[in-house]
Motif scaffolding. Sequence first.
Motif, PDB file in Angstrom:
ATOM      1  N   ASP A  56      -6.129  89.843  14.508  1.00 40.80           N
ATOM      2  CA  ASP A  56      -7.269  90.647  14.976  1.00 40.80           C
ATOM      3  C   ASP A  56      -6.805  91.752  15.925  1.00 40.80           C
ATOM      4  O   ASP A  56      -7.390  92.831  15.968  1.00 40.80           O
ATOM      5  CB  ASP A  56      -8.290  89.766  15.715  1.00 40.80           C
ATOM      6  N   GLN A  84     -12.623  83.658   6.224  1.00 36.11           N
ATOM      7  CA  GLN A  84     -12.683  84.955   6.928  1.00 36.11           C
ATOM      8  C   GLN A  84     -12.296  86.105   6.005  1.00 36.11           C
ATOM      9  O   GLN A  84     -12.288  87.253   6.442  1.00 36.11           O
ATOM     10  CB  GLN A  84     -11.731  84.943   8.126  1.00 36.11           C
ATOM     11  N   GLU A  86      -9.295  86.765   4.947  1.00 34.45           N
ATOM     12  CA  GLU A  86      -8.133  87.318   5.650  1.00 34.45           C
ATOM     13  C   GLU A  86      -6.883  87.197   4.776  1.00 34.45           C
ATOM     14  O   GLU A  86      -6.233  86.151   4.752  1.00 34.45           O
ATOM     15  CB  GLU A  86      -7.946  86.547   6.976  1.00 34.45           C
TER      16      GLU A  86
END
Length: 222
Positions: A56, A84, A86
């Motif tokens: 992040d 997420q 990700e």
Amino acid sequence: MFDRVAPRYDALNRILSGGRDAGWRRRAIALARLGPREVALDVGVGTGDLAFGLLDASDPSARVIGVDVSPLMLEAARRRAEEQGEPRFAGMLATADALPFADGAFERIVAGFAVRNFGDLAVGLREMRRVLRAGGRAVILELSTPPNPVVGVAYRLYFHRLSPLIAATLGGDAAAYRYLPRSVAAFPNAEGLAAHMRDAGFARVRYERLNLGIAAIHVGEA
Ligand SMILES: C[S@@+](CC[C@H](N)C(=O)[O-])C[C@H]1O[C@@H](n2cnc3c(N)ncnc32)[C@H](O)[C@@H]1O
């Protein structure tokens, strides 16, 4: 043991550290932030708190590879990456004693509350140093021993007596949370860990104590 605590690990950590672990992680992340296309290795990635926080805070093209010996912890980290959306995280089952990577493969090595659990600290640190690229940085966040004796007494009372009770009351694994204080007592203090890092070949080793020394962040370079 880490497989057993995996399902409640995050929530119990928050409660037992009085919410402090999140702030400590933020500080470690600030020291490890990644630039464009840089790659970090998170040793003992667990459920991924440090790894995802680092992503992040880093350049969008940076990546983090997490290794762990606990399949359930790793599964939780992978599930989190999926949930997420990700794609910059990859998890691998591996031990710190024998990291399955080439020399100098990473710009950063991070480890959050993991090195204390290594079977052989010297071997694990040497491996971390080996896979760190020249000019790279290792950031180790770990529980430590408060240097002030008065703080030390209060801390031991909480950590050895109260925290296993709280963990058991909240449905956690009391045996695991009895292991926690014992593992810290058996672990080198902040100066001792710095010496181990120098022995493993890290340069410019330094550390900062957190919350009166109940935790510390060590930094070493290649
Ligand atoms: C206390 S958890 C911390 C997890 C995560 N880094 C965090 O900050 O929340 C420690 C993790 O280190 C892993 N671990 C312990 N010894 C290890 C080793 N020798 N090699 C790789 N992982 C290890 C455990 O399975 C566990 O998931």
